[in-house]
Motif scaffolding. Structure first.
Motif, PDB file in Angstrom:
ATOM      1  N   ALA A  76      69.622  44.695  38.975  1.00  0.00           N
ATOM      2  CA  ALA A  76      70.823  43.854  39.063  1.00  0.00           C
ATOM      3  C   ALA A  76      70.642  42.479  38.450  1.00  0.00           C
ATOM      4  N   ASP A  77      69.488  41.873  38.659  1.00  0.00           N
ATOM      5  CA  ASP A  77      69.280  40.515  38.134  1.00  0.00           C
ATOM      6  C   ASP A  77      68.654  40.512  36.741  1.00  0.00           C
ATOM      7  N   GLU A  78      68.543  41.691  36.153  1.00  0.00           N
ATOM      8  CA  GLU A  78      68.047  41.863  34.788  1.00  0.00           C
ATOM      9  C   GLU A  78      66.586  41.455  34.622  1.00  0.00           C
ATOM     10  N   LYS A  79      65.855  41.386  35.746  1.00  0.00           N
ATOM     11  CA  LYS A  79      64.418  41.100  35.730  1.00  0.00           C
ATOM     12  C   LYS A  79      63.743  42.092  36.666  1.00  0.00           C
ATOM     13  N   ILE A  80      62.698  42.741  36.187  1.00  0.00           N
ATOM     14  CA  ILE A  80      61.940  43.648  37.044  1.00  0.00           C
ATOM     15  C   ILE A  80      60.646  42.947  37.426  1.00  0.00           C
ATOM     16  N   HIS A  81      60.495  42.671  38.708  1.00  0.00           N
ATOM     17  CA  HIS A  81      59.308  41.999  39.213  1.00  0.00           C
ATOM     18  C   HIS A  81      58.307  43.032  39.723  1.00  0.00           C
ATOM     19  N   ASP A  82      57.032  42.700  39.612  1.00  0.00           N
ATOM     20  CA  ASP A  82      55.988  43.600  40.104  1.00  0.00           C
ATOM     21  C   ASP A  82      56.179  43.922  41.582  1.00  0.00           C
ATOM     22  N   ASP A  83      56.575  42.919  42.371  1.00  0.00           N
ATOM     23  CA  ASP A  83      56.790  43.148  43.803  1.00  0.00           C
ATOM     24  C   ASP A  83      57.891  44.178  44.042  1.00  0.00           C
ATOM     25  N   GLU A  84      58.926  44.135  43.220  1.00  0.00           N
ATOM     26  CA  GLU A  84      60.015  45.114  43.347  1.00  0.00           C
ATOM     27  C   GLU A  84      59.520  46.514  43.016  1.00  0.00           C
ATOM     28  N   LEU A  85      58.778  46.629  41.926  1.00  0.00           N
ATOM     29  CA  LEU A  85      58.252  47.952  41.554  1.00  0.00           C
ATOM     30  C   LEU A  85      57.295  48.485  42.615  1.00  0.00           C
ATOM     31  N   ASN A  86      56.435  47.621  43.128  1.00  0.00           N
ATOM     32  CA  ASN A  86      55.501  48.063  44.162  1.00  0.00           C
ATOM     33  C   ASN A  86      56.235  48.552  45.402  1.00  0.00           C
ATOM     34  N   LEU A  87      57.264  47.834  45.811  1.00  0.00           N
ATOM     35  CA  LEU A  87      58.047  48.263  46.969  1.00  0.00           C
ATOM     36  C   LEU A  87      58.783  49.562  46.670  1.00  0.00           C
ATOM     37  N   MET A 145      65.085  41.156  48.937  1.00  0.00           N
ATOM     38  CA  MET A 145      64.308  39.993  49.345  1.00  0.00           C
ATOM     39  C   MET A 145      62.897  39.933  48.768  1.00  0.00           C
ATOM     40  N   VAL A 146      62.378  41.047  48.286  1.00  0.00           N
ATOM     41  CA  VAL A 146      60.950  41.152  48.003  1.00  0.00           C
ATOM     42  C   VAL A 146      60.424  40.159  46.970  1.00  0.00           C
ATOM     43  N   ASP A 147      61.246  39.754  46.029  1.00  0.00           N
ATOM     44  CA  ASP A 147      60.769  38.817  45.001  1.00  0.00           C
ATOM     45  C   ASP A 147      61.051  37.354  45.361  1.00  0.00           C
ATOM     46  N   ASP A 148      61.493  37.116  46.593  1.00  0.00           N
ATOM     47  CA  ASP A 148      61.801  35.767  47.090  1.00  0.00           C
ATOM     48  C   ASP A 148      62.888  35.060  46.288  1.00  0.00           C
ATOM     49  N   ASP A 149      63.721  35.844  45.607  1.00  0.00           N
ATOM     50  CA  ASP A 149      64.819  35.284  44.817  1.00  0.00           C
ATOM     51  C   ASP A 149      66.015  36.211  44.972  1.00  0.00           C
ATOM     52  N   ILE A 150      66.848  35.946  45.971  1.00  0.00           N
ATOM     53  CA  ILE A 150      67.996  36.805  46.232  1.00  0.00           C
ATOM     54  C   ILE A 150      69.119  36.426  45.274  1.00  0.00           C
ATOM     55  N   ASP A 151      69.349  37.302  44.325  1.00  0.00           N
ATOM     56  CA  ASP A 151      70.397  37.112  43.327  1.00  0.00           C
ATOM     57  C   ASP A 151      71.722  37.600  43.919  1.00  0.00           C
ATOM     58  N   GLU A 165      76.840  40.026  58.435  1.00  0.00           N
ATOM     59  CA  GLU A 165      75.979  39.763  59.593  1.00  0.00           C
ATOM     60  C   GLU A 165      74.845  40.778  59.682  1.00  0.00           C
ATOM     61  N   LEU A 166      75.117  42.027  59.348  1.00  0.00           N
ATOM     62  CA  LEU A 166      74.083  43.059  59.376  1.00  0.00           C
ATOM     63  C   LEU A 166      72.968  42.746  58.384  1.00  0.00           C
ATOM     64  N   VAL A 167      73.336  42.437  57.159  1.00  0.00           N
ATOM     65  CA  VAL A 167      72.340  42.120  56.129  1.00  0.00           C
ATOM     66  C   VAL A 167      71.571  40.859  56.525  1.00  0.00           C
ATOM     67  N   LYS A 168      72.260  39.866  57.052  1.00  0.00           N
ATOM     68  CA  LYS A 168      71.613  38.634  57.503  1.00  0.00           C
ATOM     69  C   LYS A 168      70.640  38.926  58.650  1.00  0.00           C
ATOM     70  N   SER A 169      71.045  39.766  59.580  1.00  0.00           N
ATOM     71  CA  SER A 169      70.180  40.111  60.714  1.00  0.00           C
ATOM     72  C   SER A 169      68.949  40.895  60.259  1.00  0.00           C
ATOM     73  N   ILE A 170      69.134  41.811  59.343  1.00  0.00           N
ATOM     74  CA  ILE A 170      67.985  42.550  58.807  1.00  0.00           C
ATOM     75  C   ILE A 170      67.053  41.582  58.087  1.00  0.00           C
ATOM     76  N   SER A 171      67.620  40.685  57.287  1.00  0.00           N
ATOM     77  CA  SER A 171      66.815  39.680  56.575  1.00  0.00           C
ATOM     78  C   SER A 171      66.004  38.844  57.552  1.00  0.00           C
ATOM     79  N   SER A 172      66.636  38.409  58.634  1.00  0.00           N
ATOM     80  CA  SER A 172      65.945  37.605  59.637  1.00  0.00           C
ATOM     81  C   SER A 172      64.803  38.380  60.268  1.00  0.00           C
ATOM     82  N   ASN A 173      65.051  39.645  60.585  1.00  0.00           N
ATOM     83  CA  ASN A 173      64.012  40.484  61.171  1.00  0.00           C
ATOM     84  C   ASN A 173      62.862  40.685  60.203  1.00  0.00           C
ATOM     85  N   LEU A 174      63.172  40.901  58.938  1.00  0.00           N
ATOM     86  CA  LEU A 174      62.127  41.051  57.923  1.00  0.00           C
ATOM     87  C   LEU A 174      61.314  39.768  57.789  1.00  0.00           C
ATOM     88  N   SER A 175      61.985  38.639  57.848  1.00  0.00           N
ATOM     89  CA  SER A 175      61.324  37.340  57.683  1.00  0.00           C
ATOM     90  C   SER A 175      60.294  37.065  58.774  1.00  0.00           C
TER      91      SER A 175
END
Length: 150
Positions: A29-40, A88-94, A117-127
């Motif tokens: 989506a953000d037109e950049k493939i990060h290693d962290d994204e591929l690993n996940l 969230m994995v690349d620390d840059d939410i586009d 709220e669901l996405v925010k709650s999941i993000s908080s739990n992941l954090s």
């Protein structure tokens, strides 16, 4: 005629491929493939018994792979949980990643009114380091109450 076992195995494979395809859409989506994204992506795929080679094949065929909705609330939550992790994995939410994540949440059957709220709650739990099981347990009441499908 396919046996019930064969039908279930085929459905599982189709759901897995659909999920990996959806994760690819977030990665791209953000037109950049990060290693962290591929690993996940490879980690999640391995959990579905999908090889790295198959992950690449899914990317190439993604336009021909339909989005499928899992049969249970737990599976649907696992999918939105993975979408949020990927976002969230690349620390840059586009914003494009966020939009795809929210669109898929609605397609998974979550009411539009709770998706943010669901996405925010999941993000908080992941954090704070909560895994899938713990996050689901913490949010299960809200999910059961506000999901369109049961």
């Amino acid at each position: 005629m396919l046996s019930l076992f064969s039908k279930k195995a085929k459905r599982r494979k189709q759901l897995s491929r659909s999920h990996i395809k959806s994760l690819w859409e977030i990665v791209l989506a953000d037109e950049k493939i990060h290693d962290d994204e591929l690993n996940l992506l490879y980690e999640i795929a391995a959990g579905f018994n999908i090889s790295k080679k198959e992950v690449q094949k899914i990317k190439d065929e993604k336009d021909n792979i339909p989005f499928l909705v899992p049969d249970t609330n737990e599976q649907r939550f696992e999918f939105i949980y993975n979408f949020t992790r990927m976002m969230m994995v690349d620390d840059d939410i586009d914003y494009r990643e966020m939009q795809i994540c929210k669109t898929y949440a609605i397609e998974l059957g979550f009411k539009k009114t709770i998706v943010d709220e669901l996405v925010k709650s999941i993000s908080s739990n992941l954090s704070v380091g909560n895994d899938l099981k713990e996050t689901y347990t913490r949010l299960s009441f809200v999910i059961q109450k506000n999901q369109l499908k049961t």
